[in-house]
Motif scaffolding. Structure first.
Motif, PDB file in Angstrom:
ATOM      1  N   LEU A 294     -10.875   5.152  13.463  1.00 23.29           N
ATOM      2  CA  LEU A 294     -12.152   5.109  12.752  1.00 23.29           C
ATOM      3  C   LEU A 294     -12.134   4.353  11.432  1.00 23.29           C
ATOM      4  N   VAL A 295     -11.006   4.362  10.732  1.00 24.20           N
ATOM      5  CA  VAL A 295     -11.015   3.926   9.331  1.00 24.20           C
ATOM      6  C   VAL A 295     -10.435   2.526   9.162  1.00 24.20           C
ATOM      7  N   GLU A 296     -11.193   1.650   8.533  1.00 20.00           N
ATOM      8  CA  GLU A 296     -10.716   0.333   8.105  1.00 20.00           C
ATOM      9  C   GLU A 296     -10.250   0.426   6.655  1.00 20.00           C
ATOM     10  N   PRO A 297      -9.286  -0.415   6.251  1.00 17.66           N
ATOM     11  CA  PRO A 297      -8.934  -0.459   4.821  1.00 17.66           C
ATOM     12  C   PRO A 297     -10.196  -0.690   3.977  1.00 17.66           C
TER      13      PRO A 297
ATOM     14  N   LEU B 115      -2.540   5.886   3.356  1.00 19.96           N
ATOM     15  CA  LEU B 115      -1.796   4.908   4.156  1.00 19.96           C
ATOM     16  C   LEU B 115      -2.746   3.996   4.923  1.00 19.96           C
TER      17      LEU B 115
ATOM     18  N   THR C 210     -16.911   6.894   6.098  1.00 16.17           N
ATOM     19  CA  THR C 210     -16.707   6.701   7.537  1.00 16.17           C
ATOM     20  C   THR C 210     -16.432   8.034   8.211  1.00 16.17           C
TER      21      THR C 210
ATOM     22  N   ARG D 184       0.824  -1.222   0.000  1.00  9.86           N
ATOM     23  CA  ARG D 184       0.000   0.000   0.000  1.00  9.86           C
ATOM     24  C   ARG D 184       0.850   1.259   0.000  1.00  9.86           C
TER      25      ARG D 184
ATOM     26  N   ASP E  65     -12.542   1.530   3.553  1.00  6.55           N
ATOM     27  CA  ASP E  65     -13.548   2.538   3.915  1.00  6.55           C
ATOM     28  C   ASP E  65     -13.413   3.776   3.013  1.00  6.55           C
TER      29      ASP E  65
ATOM     30  N   THR F  24      -7.724   8.680  12.372  1.00  6.65           N
ATOM     31  CA  THR F  24      -7.869   7.765  11.228  1.00  6.65           C
ATOM     32  C   THR F  24      -7.753   6.310  11.675  1.00  6.65           C
ATOM     33  N   ILE F  25      -6.754   6.016  12.524  1.00  9.24           N
ATOM     34  CA  ILE F  25      -6.590   4.645  13.017  1.00  9.24           C
ATOM     35  C   ILE F  25      -7.824   4.218  13.802  1.00  9.24           C
TER      36      ILE F  25
END
Lengths: 386, 386
Positions: B107-110, B130, B160, B6, B112, B104-105
């Protein structure tokens, strides 16, 4: 919407949660991995900050890679420890915890396998879980990670990286001898996997001969260094030494993480290292910590139940213990806190199947007389249970 | 093995790469978003560090949440800006860049979706990439993000989180009026999505009436604050104000990121805020920056080609421009550097389809006479192209 799903499985660090409980002034805590505050070189750091804070350039943004003067000095120190290093091999990080996170971001995709010693540093487990990795344990013995066990895991699981604390490990206190480092580095090369060497304690040796870092034995090593134990942890200064190919990826990860590490803390550290005989300071730390180690080890036979096993570390901060019966050390801690003494239960240091009869004790934070009193309280705790 | 896949799509921040080129002393740079170093309160910070560095507790590890004195003062300042806040609502971060990463960590899943203004802060785009997010742009006009466009994206993409810089945005300099904030907060509540409000510039207002932060208009807002522009960026001190439910997740992410922010920098900042009239300091900054803003804006008509459009910011650091023809501003920058003047090409500020005729200029770093000279050089650059 609720927090991200992968956080559901990640617990807040039990050590940090415990610190709250053990902070009551009447508790003698062997729980935290804290250096002794009375041994900090306060005068040296005050001078360094006085100088750094009067230069307005140290209040401005800096480069992501870090202060060139600091990097040059850290590189020279690594070279003197047997790992030839130049400034451009190093990225200054916000503590070595960040170096671990950056290495993980640079290398690990969700679903990848990460191999670790068993037991291992619990904040590393947390970091790998946050990255969505599957963590696979590798057996250790008194000399740390066992090469044949590693070979088996490398073949079966094909991990992206192998995380090791080869010198005075957290939590076990164990050290890999040179021959074993050579074997492990060779295995990483053969299987084309990365070794991540976490080395916050390596300079705190109380007996025996220094062994070069794992990074001295091969090219497939990312080395995580720290000023927290030999300087001061409050500055959050660490570094990542990575192979040239990986540097751009770690720099990108660092930009996203915090742009760069505190300019003023880096400048103060560069000044401090330039003006201080760090080897002499480390020698003084070792003299003090050796006495603390010896005090704790000497008290153990009359403190813990017959049949308890413990490690006998040559350096670092930790003794790792295993009780002879089925007592859960989490329950033991609750009893111990009634007697105003604390340690860390061992379960969170295991990647998969915890051994609840283990626990970790740190001998660096308290002076010898406090250690003796704490061990007395621990003995009383054990007596109260029988 | 190579770096994680990624990372392949994530470019090193072009602003930072450019900074290297524009650091030649003969270049007048409008590229970086740097505060003016000559306006730093060096005496105030030197006093604060002198005090902090003589207390050995400030060299020790600290709590993940941050220094309670600092948090209390930051909370009081947020309350005074219209967002009622207590110490326990805040997490001290290593710059607001880290606050963004932690949000971001948490709340966000790959996979999203994250929605952003177009154009937006490029390091935010990097951070979301990232995290493996798909970034979707939302159209803006002279008042920032357009609510009808946001409503459409919320319905179609179900993001999200929605990232906004509502006050003196980077790179556009635009500000959302109160009525628009209300609309956007209501949309987030209706669609049960999180707003992430990045507010590093909010206190730097040169005309007009302050508007309360977006966080004053709803509960679904994570607010990112920073001392970099009103204090000093070198300390890397920011904060995250998050709803109670999200705090545990952000604290876990912070533990894995760097355990905690520099103890000594936090202690120095707490002392500085207690001893300084920060409102008076900010007023002095605004007086100086207002003159710089006016100098740049006044010079624009005789600097850039006829038909060029630009924003006219009420505060902050940036003017955003769009050329009337098809000139690629990356090519223009190469020409400009020949004339020893620099800016940032606009393309990296776009989430999907870049507009290569845009660019960003910062007016805060250079004093007025340097700005005049830089604008003269830029005019010469344009002349040399025709």
């Amino acid at each position: 919407m609720s927090p991200a799903r992968r956080l559901h499985g990640v617990k807040s660090s039990p050590v940090r949660d415990l610190l709250a409980l053990t902070l009551r002034p009447e508790v003698i805590s062997f729980a935290g991995g804290l250096p002794a505050p009375e041994l900090f070189d306060v005068d040296g750091w005050a001078d360094a900050f006085a100088k750094a804070a009067t230069d307005r350039r140290n209040l401005q943004y800096g480069t992501t890679e870090g202060d060139p003067h600091l990097r040059a000095q850290l590189a020279a120190r690594m070279t003197s420890k047997g790992v030839p290093t130049t400034e451009s091999d190093l990225l200054v990080t916000t503590g070595s915890q960040q170096a671990l996170t950056l290495a993980t971001i640079a290398l690990v995709e969700p679903g990848d396998v990460v191999a670790v010693e068993e037991p291992t540093y619990l904040a590393a487990l947390q970091c790998f879980q946050l990255a969505g990795a599957r963590v696979v344990p590798v057996a250790s013995d008194d000399q740390g990670m066992v090469p044949s066990a590693l070979a088996e895991v490398l073949t079966r699981e094909k991990p992206t990286l192998v995380y090791v604390v080869p010198t005075f490990a957290n939590p076990s206190g164990r050290t890999q001898p040179a021959a074993r480092r050579e074997e492990i580095a060779a295995l990483a090369a053969t299987h084309d996997t990365w070794l991540v060497e976490d080395d916050p304690y390596g300079e705190l040796r109380y007996r025996g001969t220094p062994v070069p870092p794992l990074a001295a034995y091969g090219d497939k090593v990312l080395y995580l260094g720290s000023l927290s134990k030999i300087g001061a942890p409050g500055l959050r200064l660490g570094w990542l030494r990575a192979p040239k190919d990986l540097m751009p990826a770690t720099v990108i990860a660092k930009q996203a993480a915090d742009l760069h590490t505190s300019t003023i803390d880096q400048a103060a550290a560069a000044t401090y290292l330039a003006n201080t005989d760090l080897n002499a300071h480390v020698a003084a730390l070792c003299t003090a910590y050796r006495e603390r180690r010896d005090t704790m080890i000497k008290a153990l036979p009359t403190t813990v139940p017959k049949g308890t096993e413990w490690t006998d570390p040559d350096g670092g901060m930790f003794v790792w213990l295993k009780l002879p019966d089925t007592t859960d050390t989490a329950d033991l801690l609750k009893e111990a806190l009634k007697h105003n003494v604390a340690f860390v239960p061992g379960a969170p240091f295991f990647a998969t199947t915890p051994d609840n009869t283990t626990f970790r004790m740190s001998f660096t934070t308290n002076p010898p007389e406090e250690i003796s009193e704490g061990m007395h309280r621990l003995a009383t705790t054990f007596s109260s249970l029988t």
